[in-house]
Write an enzyme that holds these catalytic residues in place. Structure first.
Site, PDB file in Angstrom:
ATOM      1  N   TYR A 185       0.750  -1.134  -0.155  1.00  0.00           N
ATOM      2  CA  TYR A 185       0.013  -0.004  -0.229  1.00  0.00           C
ATOM      3  C   TYR A 185       0.800   1.058   0.029  1.00  0.00           C
ATOM      4  O   TYR A 185       0.319   2.421   0.047  1.00  0.00           O
ATOM      5  CB  TYR A 185      -0.840   0.065   1.213  1.00  0.00           C
ATOM      6  CG  TYR A 185      -0.375  -0.249   2.554  1.00  0.00           C
ATOM      7  CD1 TYR A 185       0.365   0.661   3.286  1.00  0.00           C
ATOM      8  CD2 TYR A 185      -0.474  -1.500   2.928  1.00  0.00           C
ATOM      9  CE1 TYR A 185       0.762   0.390   4.509  1.00  0.00           C
ATOM     10  CE2 TYR A 185       0.087  -1.930   4.360  1.00  0.00           C
ATOM     11  CZ  TYR A 185       0.724  -0.546   5.098  1.00  0.00           C
ATOM     12  OH  TYR A 185       1.329  -1.027   6.277  1.00  0.00           O
TER      13      TYR A 185
ATOM     14  N   ARG B 192     -12.017  -0.362   7.560  1.00  0.00           N
ATOM     15  CA  ARG B 192     -11.751   1.004   8.121  1.00  0.00           C
ATOM     16  C   ARG B 192     -11.408   1.907   6.840  1.00  0.00           C
ATOM     17  O   ARG B 192     -11.738   3.149   6.821  1.00  0.00           O
ATOM     18  CB  ARG B 192     -10.547   1.051   9.023  1.00  0.00           C
ATOM     19  CG  ARG B 192     -10.903   0.350  10.485  1.00  0.00           C
ATOM     20  CD  ARG B 192      -9.866   0.157  11.081  1.00  0.00           C
ATOM     21  NE  ARG B 192      -9.014  -0.825  11.123  1.00  0.00           N
ATOM     22  CZ  ARG B 192      -7.567  -0.904  10.810  1.00  0.00           C
ATOM     23  NH1 ARG B 192      -7.040   0.048  10.728  1.00  0.00           N
ATOM     24  NH2 ARG B 192      -6.927  -2.365  10.481  1.00  0.00           N
TER      25      ARG B 192
ATOM     26  N   HIS C 116      -7.612  -7.232   5.218  1.00  0.00           N
ATOM     27  CA  HIS C 116      -7.488  -7.322   6.507  1.00  0.00           C
ATOM     28  C   HIS C 116      -8.781  -7.361   6.989  1.00  0.00           C
ATOM     29  O   HIS C 116      -9.636  -6.547   6.931  1.00  0.00           O
ATOM     30  CB  HIS C 116      -6.640  -6.136   7.190  1.00  0.00           C
ATOM     31  CG  HIS C 116      -5.162  -6.132   6.876  1.00  0.00           C
ATOM     32  ND1 HIS C 116      -4.724  -5.057   6.227  1.00  0.00           N
ATOM     33  CD2 HIS C 116      -4.200  -7.148   7.057  1.00  0.00           C
ATOM     34  CE1 HIS C 116      -3.654  -5.082   6.030  1.00  0.00           C
ATOM     35  NE2 HIS C 116      -2.953  -6.474   6.437  1.00  0.00           N
TER      36      HIS C 116
ATOM     37  N   HIS D 191      -6.102 -12.529   8.934  1.00  0.00           N
ATOM     38  CA  HIS D 191      -6.476 -12.581  10.207  1.00  0.00           C
ATOM     39  C   HIS D 191      -7.782 -13.179  10.955  1.00  0.00           C
ATOM     40  O   HIS D 191      -7.712 -14.334  11.291  1.00  0.00           O
ATOM     41  CB  HIS D 191      -6.219 -11.196  11.120  1.00  0.00           C
ATOM     42  CG  HIS D 191      -4.972 -10.481  10.657  1.00  0.00           C
ATOM     43  ND1 HIS D 191      -3.794 -11.020  11.101  1.00  0.00           N
ATOM     44  CD2 HIS D 191      -4.517  -9.456  10.079  1.00  0.00           C
ATOM     45  CE1 HIS D 191      -2.861 -10.138  10.699  1.00  0.00           C
ATOM     46  NE2 HIS D 191      -3.396  -9.505  10.107  1.00  0.00           N
TER      47      HIS D 191
ATOM     48  N   ASP E 100       3.123 -11.750   7.463  1.00  0.00           N
ATOM     49  CA  ASP E 100       2.500 -10.281   7.910  1.00  0.00           C
ATOM     50  C   ASP E 100       3.743  -9.524   8.096  1.00  0.00           C
ATOM     51  O   ASP E 100       4.534  -9.033   7.426  1.00  0.00           O
ATOM     52  CB  ASP E 100       1.563 -10.503   8.928  1.00  0.00           C
ATOM     53  CG  ASP E 100       0.760  -9.184   9.029  1.00  0.00           C
ATOM     54  OD1 ASP E 100       0.973  -8.370   8.191  1.00  0.00           O
ATOM     55  OD2 ASP E 100      -0.120  -9.065  10.347  1.00  0.00           O
TER      56      ASP E 100
HETATM   57 ZN    ZN Z   1      -1.232  -7.121   7.240  1.00  0.00          ZN
END
Ligand code: ZN
Length: 446
Positions: free
Chosen positions: A119, A211, A237, A274, A325
């Site tokens: 990102y 989010r 995520h 996750h 991760d």
């Molecule tokens: Zn991550």
């Protein structure tokens, strides 16, 4: 045509003896035979040979934080501030240097493919580089130098939380709108397809989280991703922290999983990363959608996220994959073992995932997540192999089929990707001794 021979190798979920694997010029397995002797000219692999690990979730630059964030207490959210500080100082050149070393560490550890959840797209103030894909191409070059297969998950990141604008430190993550992100993603996909053979570097999509993508943008993103075709992976995520769930419920009336379902984003292409804090309904939705769940046990332990319901998700129909991760460690065997250990701690029972199921999570789970033909020693799949020492201090006496519960990356003797040996005896074929890679990692972390 290269032919490998191993005294013992993992085929069809068990260890077989005397295995010959013929690899074609494209780096794929052309033939597999068990119970046959080696012939002159065969490349004999040491130890017990397993398929290479498929790391379904990586942020390469998070490796900069390893062993440097433990003296101040805090939470996921305070750790994130430290991570943003590292993100702010990346340049295309430093990103490539860091990623090359991190991917080399991955290959040496036995991860032969990686899905990079990327990102950090633009300059620190959010303006584009003159080369609009500078940061993405830095990762692609790093992967080729390290010899790892890369699925570059270009990430939509538009908001600091349910429609709130990006903060100053997040400015370089954003494209302004879902439409602008999709446009850049399409151009990147074309560019990568022109420059790299399929399977070496490929492009997928990611939504950072519920989010970071406003509700109104989810429909635009969903339609745009669908237009890329069914083979395009989509990662997100999901419910890593209770605070995300609470904010999502307050803003939308839905859990994050329900919100994705409402916008048509659940399905076999989806990898939920996750999935730590889920309701029973969330678990049923993800299972019914045949989604992949990317558990990242070492990160979830390190950040105090919690233990996700992997066993229940699998029982509901989801596929379990593994990711490293933030790279608190890079070790497919330990990552797989921690999945089972978390289940034991949470349930008070042993054997929630059998050793064979852990190997599957480490290999074919990631294949489902990336859409790559990897993770198995079978005709047509890429010839990605790791040779594990069954006679080290850690592994001596272990059953070959249970090495996932005793071996570590230190027991990975040789790593083959696409029929080419990338690491053997502590030396990377392109980058030289791994001690040099370690020196690079030390220098970039300071
Ligand atoms: Zn991550």
């Amino acid at each position: 045509m290269t032919v490998f021979w191993a005294g013992r190798a993992w085929l069809d979920g068990r260890v077989a003896d005397d295995v010959r694997v013929r690899c074609d010029e494209a780096g794929r397995v052309a033939a597999v035979e068990a119970g046959v002797g080696s012939e002159d000219g065969d490349r004999r692999l040491p130890g017990v040979v397993y398929p290479g690990g498929v790391n379904a979730h990586s942020h390469a630059f998070h490796r900069l934080l390893r062993g440097r964030t433990h003296d101040g207490g805090g939470s996921f959210w305070t750790w994130r501030e430290l991570m943003y500080r590292e993100a702010a100082r990346l340049t295309p050149e430093s990103y490539q240097r860091i990623a090359t070393a991190v991917y080399a560490e991955m290959v040496a550890a036995g991860w032969t493919s990686v899905a990079e959840f990327h990102y950090v797209h633009h300059q620190p103030d959010g303006t584009r580089y003159a080369e609009p894909h500078a940061m993405e191409l830095a990762l692609a070059r790093a992967a080729r130098a390290a010899g790892i297969r890369l699925t570059l998950l270009d990430t939509c990141y538009l908001s600091s939380g349910f429609g709130a604008p990006l903060t100053e430190r997040q400015a370089r993550f954003g494209d302004g709108s879902a439409e602008a992100w999709l446009e850049r993603l399409a151009a990147l996909r074309t560019r990568v397809a022109q420059e790299y053979p399929p399977g070496e570097v490929s492009v997928g999509a990611a939504l950072h989280s519920v989010r970071a993508v406003p509700v109104q943008a989810l429909d635009v993103a969903a339609a745009g991703i669908a237009a890329f075709g069914a083979a395009m992976p989509l990662h997100v995520h999901l419910s890593e922290q209770p605070a995300e769930n609470e904010a999502c419920l307050a803003e939308t009336g839905f859990t994050p999983t329900e919100l994705l379902a409402e916008h048509g984003l659940l399905g076999p292409r989806l990898s939920a990363v996750h999935a730590t804090h889920l309701t029973r309904t969330d678990i049923e939705l993800l299972g019914a959608a045949s989604a992949t769940i990317v558990m990242c046990p070492s990160t979830e332990a390190d950040l105090g996220d919690g233990i996700g319901p992997a066993h229940a998700l699998r029982a509901a129909g989801a596929t379990i994959a593994l990711g490293s991760d933030q790279h608190v460690l890079l070790d497919p065997l330990v990552e797989a073992r921690m999945l089972e250990q978390g289940e034991r701690l949470a349930s008070g029972r042993r054997g929630r995932f059998s050793p064979a199921e852990l190997v599957a999570a480490m290999t074919i789970g990631g294949a489902a997540s990336t859409g790559l033909e990897v993770g198995e020693i079978r005709v047509g799949a890429f010839c990605d192999l790791i040779a594990i020492d069954p006679d080290s201090l850690r592994t001596a006496g272990s059953e070959d089929a249970q090495l996932v519960m005793s071996a570590t990356s230190a027991d990975v003797l040789e790593v083959v990707v696409g029929g080419v040996t990338r690491v053997a005896n502590g030396v990377h074929a392109v980058l030289g001794p791994l001690s040099g890679v370690a020196r690079t990692l030390a220098s970039v972390a300071r």
